[in-house]
Design a protein around this motif. Structure first.
Motif, PDB file in Angstrom:
ATOM      1  N   UNK A 193       0.868  -1.181   0.000  1.00  0.00           N
ATOM      2  CA  UNK A 193       0.000   0.000   0.000  1.00  0.00           C
ATOM      3  C   UNK A 193       0.907   1.235   0.000  1.00  0.00           C
ATOM      4  N   UNK A 194       1.328   1.674  -1.178  1.00  0.00           N
ATOM      5  CA  UNK A 194       2.211   2.843  -1.243  1.00  0.00           C
ATOM      6  C   UNK A 194       1.515   4.105  -0.771  1.00  0.00           C
ATOM      7  N   UNK A 195       2.302   5.104  -0.469  1.00  0.00           N
ATOM      8  CA  UNK A 195       1.761   6.364   0.036  1.00  0.00           C
ATOM      9  C   UNK A 195       0.760   6.993  -0.905  1.00  0.00           C
ATOM     10  N   UNK A 196       1.009   6.886  -2.205  1.00  0.00           N
ATOM     11  CA  UNK A 196       0.082   7.476  -3.167  1.00  0.00           C
ATOM     12  C   UNK A 196      -1.316   6.871  -3.027  1.00  0.00           C
ATOM     13  N   UNK A 197      -1.352   5.553  -2.866  1.00  0.00           N
ATOM     14  CA  UNK A 197      -2.645   4.885  -2.742  1.00  0.00           C
ATOM     15  C   UNK A 197      -3.319   5.233  -1.416  1.00  0.00           C
ATOM     16  N   UNK A 198      -2.547   5.291  -0.346  1.00  0.00           N
ATOM     17  CA  UNK A 198      -3.133   5.662   0.950  1.00  0.00           C
ATOM     18  C   UNK A 198      -3.755   7.044   0.883  1.00  0.00           C
ATOM     19  N   UNK A 199      -3.055   7.983   0.265  1.00  0.00           N
ATOM     20  CA  UNK A 199      -3.575   9.351   0.190  1.00  0.00           C
ATOM     21  C   UNK A 199      -4.815   9.418  -0.705  1.00  0.00           C
ATOM     22  N   UNK A 200      -4.814   8.659  -1.811  1.00  0.00           N
ATOM     23  CA  UNK A 200      -5.984   8.645  -2.692  1.00  0.00           C
ATOM     24  C   UNK A 200      -7.201   8.081  -1.978  1.00  0.00           C
ATOM     25  N   UNK A 201      -7.011   6.989  -1.242  1.00  0.00           N
ATOM     26  CA  UNK A 201      -8.132   6.381  -0.530  1.00  0.00           C
ATOM     27  C   UNK A 201      -8.606   7.272   0.616  1.00  0.00           C
ATOM     28  N   UNK A 202      -7.672   7.934   1.281  1.00  0.00           N
ATOM     29  CA  UNK A 202      -8.063   8.863   2.344  1.00  0.00           C
ATOM     30  C   UNK A 202      -8.925   9.982   1.768  1.00  0.00           C
ATOM     31  N   UNK A 203      -8.573  10.456   0.586  1.00  0.00           N
ATOM     32  CA  UNK A 203      -9.381  11.487  -0.079  1.00  0.00           C
ATOM     33  C   UNK A 203     -10.774  10.960  -0.408  1.00  0.00           C
ATOM     34  N   UNK A 204     -10.851   9.752  -0.964  1.00  0.00           N
ATOM     35  CA  UNK A 204     -12.151   9.206  -1.347  1.00  0.00           C
ATOM     36  C   UNK A 204     -13.006   8.886  -0.119  1.00  0.00           C
ATOM     37  N   UNK A 205     -12.366   8.528   0.978  1.00  0.00           N
ATOM     38  CA  UNK A 205     -13.107   8.329   2.225  1.00  0.00           C
ATOM     39  C   UNK A 205     -13.681   9.665   2.696  1.00  0.00           C
ATOM     40  N   UNK A 206     -12.909  10.733   2.561  1.00  0.00           N
ATOM     41  CA  UNK A 206     -13.403  12.055   2.940  1.00  0.00           C
ATOM     42  C   UNK A 206     -14.596  12.455   2.066  1.00  0.00           C
ATOM     43  N   UNK A 207     -14.532  12.154   0.775  1.00  0.00           N
ATOM     44  CA  UNK A 207     -15.650  12.434  -0.129  1.00  0.00           C
ATOM     45  C   UNK A 207     -16.888  11.653   0.307  1.00  0.00           C
ATOM     46  N   UNK A 208     -16.681  10.409   0.694  1.00  0.00           N
ATOM     47  CA  UNK A 208     -17.801   9.560   1.117  1.00  0.00           C
ATOM     48  C   UNK A 208     -18.385  10.053   2.432  1.00  0.00           C
ATOM     49  N   UNK A 209     -17.546  10.474   3.352  1.00  0.00           N
ATOM     50  CA  UNK A 209     -18.053  10.991   4.624  1.00  0.00           C
ATOM     51  C   UNK A 209     -18.852  12.279   4.415  1.00  0.00           C
ATOM     52  N   UNK A 210     -18.467  13.065   3.437  1.00  0.00           N
ATOM     53  CA  UNK A 210     -19.254  14.260   3.122  1.00  0.00           C
ATOM     54  C   UNK A 210     -20.649  13.863   2.638  1.00  0.00           C
ATOM     55  N   UNK A 211     -20.734  12.731   1.914  1.00  0.00           N
ATOM     56  CA  UNK A 211     -22.037  12.238   1.462  1.00  0.00           C
ATOM     57  C   UNK A 211     -22.889  11.811   2.660  1.00  0.00           C
ATOM     58  N   UNK A 212     -22.265  11.180   3.650  1.00  0.00           N
ATOM     59  CA  UNK A 212     -22.997  10.823   4.871  1.00  0.00           C
ATOM     60  C   UNK A 212     -23.515  12.077   5.584  1.00  0.00           C
ATOM     61  N   UNK A 213     -22.715  13.127   5.588  1.00  0.00           N
ATOM     62  CA  UNK A 213     -23.178  14.358   6.240  1.00  0.00           C
ATOM     63  C   UNK A 213     -24.383  14.937   5.516  1.00  0.00           C
ATOM     64  N   UNK A 214     -24.403  14.838   4.188  1.00  0.00           N
ATOM     65  CA  UNK A 214     -25.566  15.321   3.437  1.00  0.00           C
ATOM     66  C   UNK A 214     -26.794  14.446   3.699  1.00  0.00           C
ATOM     67  N   UNK A 215     -26.553  13.185   3.971  1.00  0.00           N
ATOM     68  CA  UNK A 215     -27.661  12.253   4.183  1.00  0.00           C
ATOM     69  C   UNK A 215     -28.242  12.341   5.586  1.00  0.00           C
ATOM     70  N   UNK A 216     -27.421  12.687   6.573  1.00  0.00           N
ATOM     71  CA  UNK A 216     -27.837  12.555   7.972  1.00  0.00           C
ATOM     72  C   UNK A 216     -29.096  13.341   8.328  1.00  0.00           C
TER      73      UNK A 216
END
Length: 304
Positions: A216-239
């Motif tokens: 799991x190289x750093x590039x992939x960790x950072x990309x997934x962390x970004x996509x998790x943040x995008x997904x959490x923003x979707x949860x905030x819109x849904x709540x």
């Protein structure tokens, strides 16, 4: 709707599918009424049946199977005397009629499922932008939230609840895309938008290398962390939509809401190893989410 004794077994079949394949989802449904649970199981069973055909079928057979299922559903909805061949179609047709769910949501769902099949004229295996992915997710996820609304009931005008219901469906779907990235890659599908990955230096060759090696190289960790943040923003819109639901529906959806979010926590705890490990929320942790959702029931009712 159906009087030949097949309806109750059809719903029970859908319940078993939900309990087996949607464990977090199933636990959350236990906080709904019996009537609501039956409807939710029918929706899940139908979606699971179609998804399994798309994922495990072969060649042109998959498209033919989807065509037959869609025709069977349309026939059942237009003719109460029609007996669908599959129990999932029987149960979902009864649920659609019982709760007056918009038929177009199911047409949109079937269209997105065809987008996953290589033999289809509308097949898509890579999504460049989040906007492209959202067009697919309207049918694969947004409409699931919209199908649920008539079953759960609302205390506001139905139109007001549409946006958060769509957001919740999308949040669940994005969570699945992150969690299942490795399995999807084996099926030659990349749902994570390639432009979003490329911004962090991740391309398909890196994904396949990480799938082989477990790195799991750093590039992939950072990309997934970004996509998790995008997904959490979707949860905030849904709540906010949870409080728009009928009071009796809120604890169950709250439990599912927090359980699915916990999958993202597990992805982070695992070191973003989604290409080789499936993030799982333990049964005790799931039950803890249910207990906390139940504990809010009284306060929710008092506010309502």
């Amino acid at each position: 709707m159906i009087g030949d004794g097949r309806l109750e077994p059809a719903y029970e079949h859908c319940r078993k599918l939900t309990a087996t394949h949607g464990r977090s989802y199933y636990i959350g449904t236990q906080l709904l009424s019996r009537r609501q649970r039956a409807g939710v199981y029918a929706l899940y069973g139908f979606a699971r049946m179609v998804d399994d055909i798309v994922d495990t079928g072969s060649g042109q057979h998959r498209l033919s199977a989807l065509d037959a299922i869609e025709a069977d559903l349309h026939a059942a909805l237009s003719d109460p005397g029609h007996l669908p061949r599959r129990p999932e179609v029987l149960a979902v047709a009864d649920t659609i009629t019982t709760f007056d769910i918009d038929h177009r949501y199911f047409d949109a769902f079937m269209r997105s499922m065809r987008m996953d099949i290589p033999d289809s004229d509308i097949h898509v295996a890579r999504y460049r932008t989040m906007a492209e992915l959202r067009a697919y997710m309207y049918g694969s996820a947004s409409v699931i939230g919209l199908q649920m609304l008539p079953i759960l009931g609302t205390v506001v005008d139905g139109d007001v609840a549409i946006a958060p219901a769509r957001a919740l469906g999308d949040a669940f779907q994005l969570t699945n895309f992150i969690r299942d990235a490795g399995e999807d890659l084996d099926r030659d599908r990349i749902y994570l938008p390639t432009d979003e990955l490329a911004a962090f230096g991740v391309d398909e060759s890196m994904l396949r290398r990480c799938r082989r090696t477990g790195q799991v190289p750093g590039e992939l960790r950072r990309a997934l962390a970004h996509l998790i943040a995008v997904t959490r923003a979707e949860y905030r819109r849904a709540e906010p939509g949870i409080e728009m639901l009928s009071p009796s529906s809120r604890p169950g959806i709250r439990a599912a809401f927090t359980m699915y979010q916990a999958i993202l926590d597990e992805v982070e705890r695992s070191g973003y190893r989604v290409l080789t490990e499936r993030a799982r929320v333990s049964t005790p942790a799931r039950l803890g989410h249910v207990a906390r959702a139940v504990s809010t029931r009284g306060r929710t009712f008092n506010r309502s």
